[in-house]
Design an enzyme around this catalytic site. Structure first.
Site, PDB file in Angstrom:
ATOM      1  N   LYS A 170      62.438  40.094 131.935  1.00  0.00           N
ATOM      2  CA  LYS A 170      61.842  40.167 130.596  1.00  0.00           C
ATOM      3  C   LYS A 170      60.485  40.836 130.792  1.00  0.00           C
ATOM      4  CE  LYS A 170      59.198  38.818 127.955  1.00  0.00           C
ATOM      5  NZ  LYS A 170      58.127  39.700 127.431  1.00  0.00           N
ATOM      6  N   GLU A 245      51.866  34.735 139.777  1.00  0.00           N
ATOM      7  CA  GLU A 245      50.766  35.615 140.159  1.00  0.00           C
ATOM      8  C   GLU A 245      49.922  35.733 138.901  1.00  0.00           C
ATOM      9  OE1 GLU A 245      48.387  38.137 140.303  1.00  0.00           O
ATOM     10  OE2 GLU A 245      49.845  39.764 140.542  1.00  0.00           O
ATOM     11  N   CYS A 279      44.568  42.702 138.173  1.00  0.00           N
ATOM     12  CA  CYS A 279      44.288  41.276 138.411  1.00  0.00           C
ATOM     13  C   CYS A 279      43.444  41.071 139.663  1.00  0.00           C
ATOM     14  CB  CYS A 279      45.575  40.476 138.474  1.00  0.00           C
ATOM     15  SG  CYS A 279      46.828  41.250 139.481  1.00  0.00           S
ATOM     16  N   GLU A 374      38.262  35.992 133.344  1.00  0.00           N
ATOM     17  CA  GLU A 374      38.850  37.305 133.580  1.00  0.00           C
ATOM     18  C   GLU A 374      38.723  38.144 132.304  1.00  0.00           C
ATOM     19  OE1 GLU A 374      43.196  37.625 134.204  1.00  0.00           O
ATOM     20  OE2 GLU A 374      42.662  38.774 135.979  1.00  0.00           O
TER      21      GLU A 374
END
Ligand code: NAD
Length: 467
Positions: A170, A245, A279, A374
Site C-alpha cells: 500500500k 522505520e 528521514c 521532525e
C-alpha cells in the site's frame, strides 16, 4: 491528466472494488496530473488472499530461482530509468538530476544487492546438535511513504522476495504512480502470480485494513511515528511481526579540529537535498562555541546555492506538507531562534508550487520545538555546544535516533563519539551511503533494520531441529 485503473492483484490488473479515486498533484505547479483508484478493505482482502495462495510455492523455490527473478526485476527497473525519474519528479517534485541519480538508481542498486546476497546467504546453520533453518515469515504487508517512493518499496519488497515471502503493498497516496511502474516491472520480471500485489489507497482505509488483516504475518511500515505507533499497537494485539522505520532528528556533530567548511557544506547538502524530506537528514548541526559564528556564516552561504525551483531544490510534496513546514519556521521565530537564511514566506517568483525558502536557524537551543520535532522540509538548526559532553547530551537529547554524522580531526576521535550516540547510523568525516549497511533506528525512530543481510533477516523466521 490520466485516469489509471485497477489494482495489481494475483498477477494481473483488476478493477478496484470501489469508485473513489485519489488525485495525484504535481507539487511544482499544483496541477492534477493523474488519478488512481482508492482501494478499500475488499481490495486489500483480495490482495492478501492472492499473496497467501502464492506463498507456499514461492517459499519453496530455490534461492537461485528467487535471485533470477530479482535480477530480472532489477533489469526491468533499470530499463525504466527515465520513466521512473520523470514520474518521481512529477509526483514528488524532485529535480530531474536527483530523480535519476537517487530515486531511479538507488532502487536498482538495492534490488541488485539482494540478487547477489542470495548467492551466498546461508538459510541453514548448525549449532551443536541442532540444525537451524531460516524460513520466510509469510505474507508481508508493506506500507510506504512518499519521500523516497520507489526506494522505500524496493527496500521492503526485494528482501521479502529474497526471503521467500509474498507481498501486498500500500504505497503513499501522494506518490502512487511510481508504485504502478514497480508493479509493471515485477510483472515483466516473471514473478509467479500473487507474489507481489499492489493496492493504492488511503492510509486510514486501505493502510489500516492491511495492517490489521489476519492473513498478514508481518507489517513493514515507513512513515510518521504517530502512524507507526498505531500500526505497532494493531500488530501487537494480533501478535504479528512488525518492522518500523519512523522519523528522525539527526545530529551532525562537528568536533573541534574537523574540516569545518566541508562539514558544514556536506551537512547543508544532506538536509536540503530532496527538499529536506529525508528521514535520516542531519537537521541539527552541532558546532563548538568557538567556531559557531563561522559555521553559521558558512551555512548561510551554502544555503544561498539552493534556489527554489532551481536544479537543486524542488518543492515539498503537498500543500499540507508546505503548510506544516512553514508552521515550524514560524514557530522557530516565535521561540526566539535567529533566522539567517530563508523564512516562512513563499520564495520570490514562486507563488505557485509548494516551495519553501531554504532556511537556516541560528541560536537554536536544544529544547526548542524546531530542535525536537521532525520538520521534513529544507530547514536546518545550528546549535551551539560548550564541550564534548555537552555535544553528546544535545545529540542524544531527542526522542529520535535514526542517523547522524561526526566530523573530527581523526577517525578514532569521531568513532569514539559516534559509539556513544543513541542512533542507528553515523557517517564519519563524510563517509558515503552504503546500501548494504543496516538502516534503522534507536528509540522512537523505529524497530528493525532495512537493507543488506540485516534487512533480509527481518523477513525470516528461525526454526531449530535437534538431533
Ligand atoms: P504517514 O505516516 O501518514 O504516511 C505513511 C504511510 O502510512 C502512507 O502510505 C499512508 O497512507 C499510511 N498510513 C497513514 N495512516 C495510516 C493508518 N492509520 N494505518 C495504516 N497506514 C496508514 O506520513 P505523512 O502524513 O505522509 O507524513 C507526515 C510526517 O511523517 C512527515 O512530515 C514526516 O515528519 C514523517 N515522515 C517520515 C518518513 C520517513 O521516511 N520516516 C516518511 C514520510 C513522512
Amino acid at each position: 491528466m490520466k485516469a489509471y485503473d485497477g489494482m495489481y492483484i494475483d498477477g494481473a490488473w483488476r478493477p478496484a472494488a470501489g469508485d473513489e479515486r485519489i488525485e495525484v498533484v504535481n507539487p511544482a505547479d499544483e496541477q492534477v496530473i493523474a488519478t488512481v483508484p482508492a482501494g478499500t478493505a475488499q481490495d486489500v482482502d483480495e490482495a492478501v488472499r492472492a499473496a497467501r495462495a502464492a506463498f507456499p510455492g514461492w517459499a519453496a523455490t530455490a534461492p537461485a530461482e528467487r535471485a533470477a527473478r530479482i535480477t530480472a526485476l532489477r533489469d526491468a527497473l533499470a530499463a525504466r530509468r527515465e520513466e521512473i525519474a520523470g514520474t518521481v519528479s512529477a509526483e514528488l517534485g524532485a529535480p530531474p538530476a536527483f530523480s535519476r541519480a537517487v530515486h531511479a538508481d538507488l532502487p536498482v542498486a538495492v534490488a541488485g544487492s539482494y540478487a547477489e546476497l542470495l548467492g551466498s546467504h546461508e538459510f541453514e546453520e548448525k549449532i551443536g546438535n541442532s540444525t537451524v533453518f531460516h524460513e520466510p515469515v509469510g505474507v508481508v504487508g508493506a506500507i510506504t511513504p512518499w519521500n523516497y517512493p520507489l526506494h522505500q518499496i524496493v527496500a521492503k519488497a526485494a528482501p521479502a522476495f529474497a526471503a521467500g515471502c509474498t507481498v501486498v503493498l500500500k504505497p503513499a497516496e501522494d506518490t502512487p504512480l511510481v508504485a504502478r511502474l514497480f508493479a509493471e516491472a515485477v510483472h515483466e520480471a516473471g514473478f509467479p502470480a500473487g507474489v507481489f500485489n499492489l493496492v493504492t489507497g488511503r492510509g486510514p482505509v486501505a493502510g489500516q485494513a492491511l495492517a490489521g488483516h489476519e492473513g498478514v504475518d508481518l507489517v513493514s511500515f515507513t512513515g510518521s511515528t504517530a502512524v507507526g505507533r498505531q500500526i505497532a499497537a494493531t500488530a501487537g494485539a494480533a501478535v504479528k511481526r512488525v518492522a518500523l522505520e519512523l522519523g528522525g532528528k539527526s545530529a551532525n556533530v562537528i568536533l573541534p579540529g574537523a574540516d569545518l567548511a566541508k562539514a558544514v557544506n556536506v551537512g547543508i547538502a544532506n538536509v536540503f537535498s530532496n527538499a529536506g524530506q529525508t528521514c535520516s537528514a542531519w537537521t541539527r548541526m552541532l558546532v563548538h562555541t568557538e567556531q559557531y559564528d563561522e559555521a553559521v556564516a558558512l551555512a548561510a552561504t551554502a544555503a544561498a546555492k539552493y534556489v527554489p525551483g532551481g536544479d537543486r531544490l524542488g518543492p515539498v510534496v503537498s500543500a499540507r506538507q508546505r503548510d506544516r513546514v512553514r508552521g515550524y519556521i514560524r514557530r522557530g521565530i516565535e521561540e526566539g531562534a535567529r533566522l539567517v537564511a530563508g523564512g516562512p514566506d513563499a520564495p520570490e517568483g514562486r507563488s505557485t508550487g509548494y516551495y519553501i525558502r531554504p532556511t537556516v536557524f541560528a541560536d537554536v537551543t536544544p529544547g526548542m520545538t524546531i530542535a525536537q520535532e521532525e520538520i521534513f522540509g529544507p530547514v536546518i538548526c545550528v546549535i551551539r555546544y560548550e564541550d564534548e559532553a555537552d555535544a553528546l547530551r544535545i545529540a542524544n537529547g531527542t526522542v529520535y535516533g535514526l542517523a547522524g554524522a561526526v566530523w573530527a580531526a581523526d577517525e578514532a576521535t569521531a568513532t569514539a563519539f559516534a559509539r556513544r550516540m543513541d542512533t542507528g547510523q553515523v557517517d564519519i568525516n563524510g563517509g558515503r551511503f552504503n546500501p548494504l549497511a543496516p538502516f534503522g533506528g534507536y528509540k522512537d525512530s523505529g524497530i528493525g533494520r532495512e537493507l543488506g543481510a540485516h534487512g533480509l533477516t527481518e523477513y525470516l523466521h528461525t526454526k531449530s531441529l535437534q538431533f
